[in-house]
Design an enzyme around this catalytic site. Structure first.
Site, short mmCIF file in Angstrom:
data_model
loop_
_atom_site.label_atom_id
_atom_site.label_comp_id
_atom_site.label_asym_id
_atom_site.label_seq_id
_atom_site.Cartn_x
_atom_site.Cartn_y
_atom_site.Cartn_z
N LYS A 51 0.84 -1.21 0.00
CA LYS A 51 0.00 0.00 0.00
C LYS A 51 0.87 1.25 0.00
O LYS A 51 0.63 2.19 -0.75
CB LYS A 51 -0.93 0.01 1.22
CG LYS A 51 -2.09 -0.96 1.07
CD LYS A 51 -2.87 -1.15 2.35
CE LYS A 51 -3.89 -2.27 2.16
NZ LYS A 51 -4.54 -2.72 3.38
N GLN A 95 -5.12 -1.31 9.52
CA GLN A 95 -4.93 -2.64 8.91
C GLN A 95 -5.56 -3.71 9.80
O GLN A 95 -5.27 -3.80 10.98
CB GLN A 95 -3.43 -2.91 8.71
CG GLN A 95 -3.12 -4.23 8.03
CD GLN A 95 -3.62 -4.26 6.58
OE1 GLN A 95 -3.46 -3.32 5.82
NE2 GLN A 95 -4.23 -5.38 6.20
N ASP A 118 -11.35 2.74 3.71
CA ASP A 118 -11.74 1.32 3.56
C ASP A 118 -13.25 1.21 3.34
O ASP A 118 -13.73 0.17 2.90
CB ASP A 118 -11.37 0.55 4.84
CG ASP A 118 -10.18 -0.39 4.64
OD1 ASP A 118 -9.86 -0.68 3.47
OD2 ASP A 118 -9.59 -0.82 5.65
#
Ligand code: NAD
Length: 287
Positions: A51, A95, A118
């Site tokens: 990422k 995460q 997200d």
């Protein structure tokens, strides 16, 4: 036909890099994605590394905040409070999975929904459910729609999409996105009866189950478009080597379907590309 997710993700990143560049010029703002990583899970470290690399490659700022596995929920929440109010940060990603002493739902709920790249915050799920344009949409489901359109064209209306899986991060949002595209949508799951018959009705079949090579050729209508979200590690007993496979029996299903996403190289690469897309979107709304 193979739907090449690696190529599609690369094309999307190139387009995003151009958009980032003109956004920086016009607004003087560089989009910033901050990833919070708690603990030492090796797979999470690999994901975060990818990422970070791709965020920088499209011209955005990438920040990484690492907390030890022993960090308390309160410490993580206070870090999020700080990031929520930091005007230089446009996207926040925690995460997953988190260590078991931390409640993921509480943490996701503590992220400012406007920075929730997200798309897991209840505010964004609700916006998606209502069909509101300002929802930040979960990344893997966005990738599924882009890949389906790549093969079928932009108009998916009237197609029957069958989604196997009803998780909050893949199954439910991807079903809602197909509904927005005017598809007829069926969501199948672990309690579905006659799953093979349900799948056989699909013009578009999405497998998000988490079981290696679960979907068999006999479940797939001739010419259907198959989107395989699964990522499963299979160890070859003779060589001891591990390989990644999807939720679809790729070799056999390829003989029946019209198009299929491979694993690896299908939906997976789209997920990070769509995360970058959400970060740019969040920055544009801010700017
Ligand atoms: P999950 O475990 O949260 O959900 C699995 C779903 O499958 C459940 O809703 C369950 O009802 C359904 N299911 C389980 N057994 C079933 C059965 N026998 N018949 C029918 N349905 C059944 O998983 P998830 O987080 O949605 O992920 C699904 C898969 O997608 C996993 O392999 C995961 O690794 C992968 N994934 C890939 C990406 C990516 O970037 N490509 C992102 C997220 C998840």
């Amino acid at each position: 036909m193979i739907i090449d997710g690696k190529q599609a993700a690369s094309d999307l990143r190139i387009a995003l890099a151009e958009e980032v560049s003109s956004f920086k010029k016009s607004k003087g703002i560089t989009p910033n994605l901050t990833v919070v990583l708690v603990g030492d899970d090796p797979a999470s470290h690999v994901y975060v590394r990818n990422k970070v690399k791709q965020t920088i490659e499209v011209g955005m700022i990438s920040n990484e905040i690492r907390l030890p596995a022993s960090a308390s929920q309160a410490e993580l929440l206070s870090q999020l409070t700080f990031l929520n109010s930091d005007n230089a940060v446009h996207g926040i990603l925690v995460q997953l999975p988190l260590p078991s002493h931390i409640d993921e739902a509480v943490v996701i709920g503590a992220i400012n929904p406007e920075k929730d790249v997200d798309g897991f915050h209840a505010m964004n799920s609700g916006r998606l459910l209502n069909g509101e344009a300002d929802a930040l949409v979960p990344c893997t489901p966005q990738g599924c729609i882009i890949l389906a359109k790549q093969h079928l064209g932009d108009d998916l209306s009237g197609k029957h999409a069958v989604v196997i899986g009803r998780s909050n991060i893949v199954g439910k949002p991807v079903a809602l996105l197909f509904l927005q595209e005017n598809c007829t949508v069926t969501v199948a799951h672990s309690h579905t009866k006659n799953l093979a018959d349900v799948c056989l009705q699909a013009d578009i079949l999405v497998a998000a189950v988490g079981r290696a090579e679960f979907v068999k050729a006999g479940w797939v209508k001739k010419g259907a478009t198959v989107i395989d979200v699964g990522i499963n590690r299979l160890v070859d007993e003779s060589t001891g080597k591990a390989r990644l496979v999807g939720d679809v029996d790729y070799a056999a299903v390829s003989e029946v379907c019209g198009a299929i996403t491979p694993v690896p190289g299908g939906v997976g690469p789209m997920t990070i590309a769509c995360l970058l897309r959400n970060t740019l979107e969040a920055a544009k709304r801010y700017g």
